[in-house]
Design a protein around this motif. Structure first.
Motif, PDB file in Angstrom:
ATOM      1  N   TRP A  12      -8.064  35.941 100.254  1.00 44.38           N
ATOM      2  CA  TRP A  12      -6.766  36.261 100.857  1.00 44.38           C
ATOM      3  C   TRP A  12      -6.954  37.036 102.168  1.00 44.38           C
ATOM      4  CZ3 TRP A  12      -7.470  35.113  95.866  1.00 44.38           C
ATOM      5  CH2 TRP A  12      -6.526  34.327  95.230  1.00 44.38           C
ATOM      6  N   GLY A  13      -8.181  37.024 102.681  1.00 43.09           N
ATOM      7  CA  GLY A  13      -8.456  37.664 103.958  1.00 43.09           C
ATOM      8  C   GLY A  13      -8.773  39.133 103.888  1.00 43.09           C
ATOM      9  N   ASN A  18      -8.612  49.089 104.585  1.00 45.38           N
ATOM     10  CA  ASN A  18      -7.471  49.623 105.335  1.00 45.38           C
ATOM     11  C   ASN A  18      -7.013  48.715 106.475  1.00 45.38           C
ATOM     12  OD1 ASN A  18      -7.374  52.043 103.779  1.00 45.38           O
ATOM     13  ND2 ASN A  18      -9.167  52.775 104.915  1.00 45.38           N
ATOM     14  N   ASP A  19      -7.391  47.457 106.440  1.00 40.65           N
ATOM     15  CA  ASP A  19      -6.963  46.525 107.482  1.00 40.65           C
ATOM     16  C   ASP A  19      -5.447  46.316 107.377  1.00 40.65           C
ATOM     17  OD1 ASP A  19      -6.436  44.305 109.131  1.00 40.65           O
ATOM     18  OD2 ASP A  19      -8.405  43.433 108.733  1.00 40.65           O
ATOM     19  N   PRO A  20      -4.689  46.626 108.437  1.00 40.33           N
ATOM     20  CA  PRO A  20      -3.223  46.478 108.350  1.00 40.33           C
ATOM     21  C   PRO A  20      -2.776  45.037 108.139  1.00 40.33           C
ATOM     22  CG  PRO A  20      -3.902  46.908 110.619  1.00 40.33           C
ATOM     23  CD  PRO A  20      -5.113  47.121 109.757  1.00 40.33           C
ATOM     24  N   ARG A  21      -3.661  44.070 108.358  1.00 36.73           N
ATOM     25  CA  ARG A  21      -3.299  42.668 108.148  1.00 36.73           C
ATOM     26  C   ARG A  21      -3.372  42.264 106.675  1.00 36.73           C
ATOM     27  NH1 ARG A  21      -7.640  39.620 111.420  1.00 36.73           N
ATOM     28  NH2 ARG A  21      -8.880  41.094 110.190  1.00 36.73           N
ATOM     29  N   ASN A  22      -3.929  43.116 105.829  1.00 36.57           N
ATOM     30  CA  ASN A  22      -4.120  42.753 104.423  1.00 36.57           C
ATOM     31  C   ASN A  22      -2.794  42.491 103.721  1.00 36.57           C
ATOM     32  OD1 ASN A  22      -6.903  43.103 104.521  1.00 36.57           O
ATOM     33  ND2 ASN A  22      -6.870  45.175 103.686  1.00 36.57           N
ATOM     34  N   PRO A  23      -2.779  41.522 102.814  1.00 41.43           N
ATOM     35  CA  PRO A  23      -1.657  41.444 101.878  1.00 41.43           C
ATOM     36  C   PRO A  23      -1.737  42.632 100.918  1.00 41.43           C
ATOM     37  CG  PRO A  23      -3.406  39.953 101.208  1.00 41.43           C
ATOM     38  CD  PRO A  23      -3.834  40.538 102.529  1.00 41.43           C
ATOM     39  N   ASP A 233     -14.822  35.671 113.794  1.00 35.58           N
ATOM     40  CA  ASP A 233     -14.226  34.580 114.559  1.00 35.58           C
ATOM     41  C   ASP A 233     -14.536  33.239 113.899  1.00 35.58           C
ATOM     42  OD1 ASP A 233     -13.100  36.230 116.480  1.00 35.58           O
ATOM     43  OD2 ASP A 233     -14.869  36.176 117.772  1.00 35.58           O
ATOM     44  N   ALA A 234     -15.761  33.105 113.344  1.00 40.35           N
ATOM     45  CA  ALA A 234     -16.106  31.867 112.626  1.00 40.35           C
ATOM     46  C   ALA A 234     -15.214  31.678 111.411  1.00 40.35           C
ATOM     47  CB  ALA A 234     -17.579  31.889 112.225  1.00 40.35           C
ATOM     48  N   CYS A 235     -14.918  32.775 110.717  1.00 42.52           N
ATOM     49  CA  CYS A 235     -13.988  32.684 109.580  1.00 42.52           C
ATOM     50  C   CYS A 235     -12.628  32.171 110.047  1.00 42.52           C
ATOM     51  CB  CYS A 235     -13.814  34.056 108.913  1.00 42.52           C
ATOM     52  SG  CYS A 235     -15.258  34.647 108.016  1.00 42.52           S
ATOM     53  N   GLY A 236     -12.163  32.706 111.195  1.00 42.92           N
ATOM     54  CA  GLY A 236     -10.884  32.271 111.737  1.00 42.92           C
ATOM     55  C   GLY A 236     -10.884  30.809 112.144  1.00 42.92           C
ATOM     56  N   GLN A 237     -12.063  30.274 112.483  1.00 39.27           N
ATOM     57  CA  GLN A 237     -12.178  28.864 112.860  1.00 39.27           C
ATOM     58  C   GLN A 237     -12.364  27.952 111.653  1.00 39.27           C
ATOM     59  OE1 GLN A 237     -15.134  28.346 115.996  1.00 39.27           O
ATOM     60  NE2 GLN A 237     -14.436  30.227 117.003  1.00 39.27           N
ATOM     61  N   GLY A 238     -12.424  28.537 110.450  1.00 37.65           N
ATOM     62  CA  GLY A 238     -12.475  27.739 109.231  1.00 37.65           C
ATOM     63  C   GLY A 238     -13.856  27.313 108.804  1.00 37.65           C
ATOM     64  N   CYS A 272     -11.336  34.276 104.878  1.00 33.90           N
ATOM     65  CA  CYS A 272     -10.428  33.725 105.872  1.00 33.90           C
ATOM     66  C   CYS A 272      -9.828  34.857 106.688  1.00 33.90           C
ATOM     67  CB  CYS A 272      -9.318  32.905 105.208  1.00 33.90           C
ATOM     68  SG  CYS A 272      -8.207  33.894 104.166  1.00 33.90           S
ATOM     69  N   ASP A 273      -9.220  34.509 107.784  1.00 35.41           N
ATOM     70  CA  ASP A 273      -8.461  35.465 108.577  1.00 35.41           C
ATOM     71  C   ASP A 273      -7.061  35.547 107.973  1.00 35.41           C
ATOM     72  OD1 ASP A 273      -6.678  36.580 110.525  1.00 35.41           O
ATOM     73  OD2 ASP A 273      -8.167  36.191 112.079  1.00 35.41           O
ATOM     74  N   PRO A 274      -6.611  36.734 107.521  1.00 32.86           N
ATOM     75  CA  PRO A 274      -5.320  36.802 106.829  1.00 32.86           C
ATOM     76  C   PRO A 274      -4.133  36.447 107.712  1.00 32.86           C
ATOM     77  CG  PRO A 274      -6.150  39.008 107.296  1.00 32.86           C
ATOM     78  CD  PRO A 274      -7.258  38.046 107.615  1.00 32.86           C
ATOM     79  N   THR A 275      -4.316  36.462 109.018  1.00 32.79           N
ATOM     80  CA  THR A 275      -3.214  36.106 109.917  1.00 32.79           C
ATOM     81  C   THR A 275      -3.233  34.637 110.323  1.00 32.79           C
ATOM     82  OG1 THR A 275      -4.481  36.694 111.899  1.00 32.79           O
ATOM     83  CG2 THR A 275      -3.199  38.441 110.851  1.00 32.79           C
ATOM     84  N   LEU A 276      -4.338  33.932 110.026  1.00 33.18           N
ATOM     85  CA  LEU A 276      -4.471  32.543 110.462  1.00 33.18           C
ATOM     86  C   LEU A 276      -4.417  31.550 109.323  1.00 33.18           C
ATOM     87  CD1 LEU A 276      -7.287  32.903 113.165  1.00 33.18           C
ATOM     88  CD2 LEU A 276      -4.814  32.753 113.533  1.00 33.18           C
ATOM     89  N   ASP A 277      -4.817  31.960 108.122  1.00 31.11           N
ATOM     90  CA  ASP A 277      -4.804  31.016 107.001  1.00 31.11           C
ATOM     91  C   ASP A 277      -3.357  30.858 106.519  1.00 31.11           C
ATOM     92  OD1 ASP A 277      -4.925  29.809 104.396  1.00 31.11           O
ATOM     93  OD2 ASP A 277      -7.053  30.263 104.391  1.00 31.11           O
ATOM     94  N   PRO A 278      -2.829  29.639 106.573  1.00 30.36           N
ATOM     95  CA  PRO A 278      -1.406  29.484 106.235  1.00 30.36           C
ATOM     96  C   PRO A 278      -1.116  29.478 104.745  1.00 30.36           C
ATOM     97  CG  PRO A 278      -2.360  27.366 106.813  1.00 30.36           C
ATOM     98  CD  PRO A 278      -3.434  28.401 107.050  1.00 30.36           C
ATOM     99  N   ASP A 279      -2.118  29.254 103.908  1.00 26.35           N
ATOM    100  CA  ASP A 279      -1.819  29.054 102.489  1.00 26.35           C
ATOM    101  C   ASP A 279      -2.995  29.450 101.584  1.00 26.35           C
ATOM    102  OD1 ASP A 279      -0.530  28.314 100.167  1.00 26.35           O
ATOM    103  OD2 ASP A 279      -0.867  26.161 100.439  1.00 26.35           O
ATOM    104  N   PRO A 280      -3.340  30.734 101.500  1.00 27.88           N
ATOM    105  CA  PRO A 280      -4.463  31.115 100.642  1.00 27.88           C
ATOM    106  C   PRO A 280      -4.212  30.812  99.168  1.00 27.88           C
ATOM    107  CG  PRO A 280      -3.316  33.056 101.481  1.00 27.88           C
ATOM    108  CD  PRO A 280      -2.775  31.882 102.230  1.00 27.88           C
ATOM    109  N   LEU A 281      -2.957  30.905  98.720  1.00 28.66           N
ATOM    110  CA  LEU A 281      -2.656  30.565  97.331  1.00 28.66           C
ATOM    111  C   LEU A 281      -2.906  29.081  97.095  1.00 28.66           C
ATOM    112  CD1 LEU A 281      -1.541  30.989  94.491  1.00 28.66           C
ATOM    113  CD2 LEU A 281       0.780  30.884  95.460  1.00 28.66           C
ATOM    114  N   GLY A 282      -2.470  28.237  98.016  1.00 29.89           N
ATOM    115  CA  GLY A 282      -2.711  26.810  97.870  1.00 29.89           C
ATOM    116  C   GLY A 282      -4.189  26.484  97.886  1.00 29.89           C
TER     117      GLY A 282
END
Length: 297
Positions: A12-13, A18-23, A233-238, A272-282
């Motif tokens: 889920w990224g 303490n990353d503010p992007r975390n779910p 960055d590689a994580c963000g690129q998938g 994954c990047d929590p701001t770029l992955d559209p569907d971690p649950l899926g």
């Protein structure tokens, strides 16, 4: 024989507490259960509550078992030793409180190695004295986890750290006693490093106590290695694609585990990047369904 499949907050990224992007931690537990998993890792210490009663209630509410936790810290930096020890004790205490088994040690990303992830022939190497001190820090945290907390401790090779490539992993295993240090084997990081995960498993299966299931997109891997792309960055690129879509041979991974009589947890980790992955649950659902399709229950 029983092999159980779990998941981890990094899917889920969640890489840093303490990353503010975390779910939220509660949403990660809910999603993990909704995707059909029965076990989850702790994530970076501090992400989930360190009050055992609070976390125990939430795990029970979602019918989840705590599998293990990771100490992802700069073992390569002698000035960070107090930070490493703090994370070791806090993580180990949480695992023991919930009856989890696996303490995983990872040397975090070093600026000296960041640009050479996946390029063993170009990576900077430690000198003898630096290696000995580094090895001893890993061995001491392994001893703490094993002897003071009763956990099974595994070393985890990771892209862009100083425990990245297969020869480094072999060297550490040869120099640290098996009674305190096993392997948490990550299929994806081994492929990212440029080595064959299945061949390593066949050779070192007797030392593997725990598995991380991760797949690697060969197209993205070739691109990020050629361009010296940083790990996140590689994580963000998938680079870490859905299981079965990359270059890791999971049917053969399963067979090697079966042939060795492996029992216990194998944990899906799709960083994954929590701001770029559209569907971690899926993605979590798809990964579980893929593993079931090749014979994992």
């Amino acid at each position: 024989m029983t092999i159980r499949i779990g998941n981890a907050p990094c899917s889920w990224g969640v890489e840093f507490a303490n990353d503010p992007r975390n779910p939220t931690w509660r949403s990660v537990l809910r999603d993990c259960a909704a995707a059909g998993y029965k076990g989850i890792e702790l994530g970076p210490v501090g992400f989930m509550p360190e009050d055992p009663a609070v976390l125990a209630d939430a795990l029970a509410e979602n019918d989840l078992e705590l599998i293990g936790g990771v100490v992802f810290r700069p073992y390569h930096d002698p000035d960070a030793w107090s930070e490493v020890l703090d994370a070791t004790h806090r993580t180990a205490s949480a695992l023991r409180a919930h009856g989890a088994e696996h303490l995983v040690l990872i040397d975090s990303i070093s600026p000296r190695r960041a640009a050479t992830a996946g390029r063993a022939d170009k990576a900077e190497q430690m000198g003898k004295a630096e290696w000995i001190a580094y090895r001893n820090r890993i061995a001491e945290t392994a001893r703490i986890g094993t002897e003071e907390y009763g956990l099974t401790v595994g070393i985890h090779a990771h892209a862009a750290g100083f425990m990245d490539f297969e020869p480094e992993l072999d060297r550490l295993l040869d120099e640290v006693d098996e009674s305190i240090l096993k392997i948490c084997f990550d299929t994806g990081h081994h492929s990212y490093a440029g080595f064959d995960p299945v061949a390593f498993m066949r050779r070192r299966m007797d030392r593997i106590s725990y598995m991380h299931f991760k797949d690697i997109s060969p197209v993205v891997k070739a691109d990020v290695i050629a361009n010296r792309t940083g790990f996140y960055d590689a994580c963000g690129q998938g680079i870490f694609c859905n299981l079965g879509d990359g270059d890791v041979d999971f049917p053969t991974v399963r067979q090697v585990l079966l042939d060795a009589g492996f029992e216990g947890w194998c944990t899906v980790e799709q960083d994954c990047d929590p701001t770029l992955d559209p569907d971690p649950l899926g993605d979590a659902r798809k990964n579980r369904e893929y593993l079931e399709s090749i014979g994992f229950s």
